[in-house]
Design an enzyme around this catalytic site. Structure first.
Site, PDB file in Angstrom:
ATOM      1  N   TYR A  94       0.697  -1.219  -0.040  1.00  0.00           N
ATOM      2  CA  TYR A  94       0.054  -0.111   0.004  1.00  0.00           C
ATOM      3  C   TYR A  94       0.783   1.368  -0.072  1.00  0.00           C
ATOM      4  CZ  TYR A  94      -4.172  -2.693   1.090  1.00  0.00           C
ATOM      5  OH  TYR A  94      -5.300  -3.780   1.158  1.00  0.00           O
ATOM      6  N   LEU A 279     -18.428  -1.954  -0.980  1.00  0.00           N
ATOM      7  CA  LEU A 279     -19.086  -1.067  -2.003  1.00  0.00           C
ATOM      8  C   LEU A 279     -18.605  -1.184  -3.417  1.00  0.00           C
ATOM      9  CD1 LEU A 279     -18.961   2.264   0.130  1.00  0.00           C
ATOM     10  CD2 LEU A 279     -20.900   0.794  -0.197  1.00  0.00           C
ATOM     11  N   GLY A 286     -23.367   4.850  -5.901  1.00  0.00           N
ATOM     12  CA  GLY A 286     -23.946   5.373  -6.827  1.00  0.00           C
ATOM     13  C   GLY A 286     -23.207   6.333  -7.669  1.00  0.00           C
ATOM     14  N   LYS A 287     -22.077   6.898  -7.059  1.00  0.00           N
ATOM     15  CA  LYS A 287     -21.447   8.015  -7.433  1.00  0.00           C
ATOM     16  C   LYS A 287     -20.684   7.938  -8.832  1.00  0.00           C
ATOM     17  CE  LYS A 287     -16.848   6.893  -5.311  1.00  0.00           C
ATOM     18  NZ  LYS A 287     -15.942   7.505  -4.258  1.00  0.00           N
TER      19      LYS A 287
END
Length: 394
Positions: A94, A279, A286-287
């Protein structure tokens, strides 16, 4: 003890200094929600380990690319101090998108926050890379799950994190060939020589016996891999994996819910699922209905996210958004509340690039979906099973 759909009364609620906004906790007459205080922080046992982890885990992979050190500290303080979570997840590779220039920044940001905390209050999970990376090792060697490389990886993680032990060390992806991250079906033409499972367990055993690692787990693993690792650990007295971190969401669920769920169930191998990408990379919020927002994950990492943008996933997301609207919650709340309620899930890993997103994500754990809401979700699932694997023009 694993959670069930019927409820999650595992420990007493954890008091919160800064409760999520009323928008995140609202209940409408049509909504299928029941508010449960401190749900994100409720503790459950991870597999057959002695780790008690919050049913929400703070993901960190954007820290160092999309988020600054200050952002990371704000998220850590809010999630782990104000909201009572005790579980965070990082990795040697990361932040993501990974690069040699940014590698390790996430751990460094965690370290500067962790120095001000009681180390024993946090369950810290990280990962050692599987096959393929060429800039993580000092000699430029391709990453493999060998004794030498596992030790180098663990020592590097401990140094960056500023701690002397890791609670959970996971193999980030298999050493052997396995279709990963939205790839197609298994193809024997892609098989290659791999590090034997027993040798991998022996490598992990060394860092456990040294006291540097408490427990081990896997990520992006298959039923075959889980069973071989569990069997060999039992046969040879080697450490047993206690967790599996795999993608699991309304859009990506079939692969886990069939044979992997059986293998990992408490009465079988008892390997706890740490659900990542609940998500679907933000798709289920929904973005991305229209154009991807500037600076969003799909924008800066387009190739990795094509499974969500160039498939039937967009249609499925619209259907789930309609279900959310019907039941008085946001699409994000629907997706996270559903994941939290699934018996298969021990802890759900959330990641956010803003405090607003983080607060909404944590607020979703206060929501209990009704039977009607779950039934509506299942009706959409029957129409859009595995939508990320189907091109839009199918």
């Amino acid at each position: 003890m694993h959670k069930s759909i019927a409820g999650h009364q595992i420990t007493a609620p954890v008091p919160c200094k800064n409760a999520p906004s009323r928008r995140a906790l609202r209940v409408h007459a049509a909504a299928a929600t029941e508010i449960k205080a401190g749900a994100a922080a409720k503790k459950t046992q991870l597999g057959d380990s002695d780790l008690q982890v919050s049913q929400c885990c703070l993901g960190t992979m954007t820290w160092g690319v999309q988020n600054t050190e200050g952002d990371a500290h704000k998220q850590l303080s809010y999630a782990l101090q104000d909201m009572g979570l005790n579980f965070m997840d990082t990795a040697e590779i990361y932040p993501v998108p990974p690069s040699a220039e940014t590698q390790g920044k996430t751990d460094q940001y965690i370290s500067t926050w962790l120095k001000q905390q009681k180390r024993e209050d946090t369950v810290l999970a990280t990962k050692v890379a599987g096959f393929g990376n060429k800039y993580l090792r000092k000699n430029g060697e391709q990453t493999r799950v060998t004794a030498q490389q596992v030790e180098e990886s663990v020592n590097g993680s401990l140094s960056r994190l500023g701690t002397d032990y890791i609670d959970l060390l996971q193999v980030h992806w298999p050493d052997r060939y396995v279709p990963l991250f939205g790839a197609g079906a298994y193809d024997i033409a892609n098989e290659r020589e791999d590090i034997p499972f027993e040798e991998q367990l022996q490598a992990l055993d060394k860092v456990v016996k040294s006291g540097k690692v408490r427990h081990i787990g896997v990520s992006n693993e298959t039923s075959y891999g889980v069973m071989r690792l569990v069997q060999l650990a039992e046969q040879h007295g080697l450490p047993k994996i206690v967790s599996i971190q795999n993608s699991y969401s309304l859009l990506v669920r079939t692969a886990y819910e069939t044979d992997l769920a059986e293998v990992c169930a408490p009465r079988q191998a008892n390997v706890g699922l740490l659900a990542y990408s609940p998500l679907a990379g933000g798709a289920l919020s929904g973005k991305y209905t229209d154009k991807a927002p500037e600076g969003a994950r799909f924008t800066i990492f387009p190739g990795y996210m094509e499974r969500y943008t160039k498939s039937l996933a967009k249609q499925a997301v619209a259907e789930y958004a309609a279900v959310a609207k019907k039941h008085g919650v946001t699409p994000t709340e629907l997706a996270l509340a559903w994941c939290k309620q699934k018996w298969q899930v021990t802890s759900t890993i959330i990641g956010a690039t803003s405090m607003e997103q983080l607060k909404e994500n944590l607020g979703a754990f206060e929501i209990e979906l009704s039977e009607d809401a779950v039934n509506d979700i299942e009706r959409v699932y029957k129409r859009f099973r595995d939508p990320t694997t189907k091109p839009i023009d199918d």
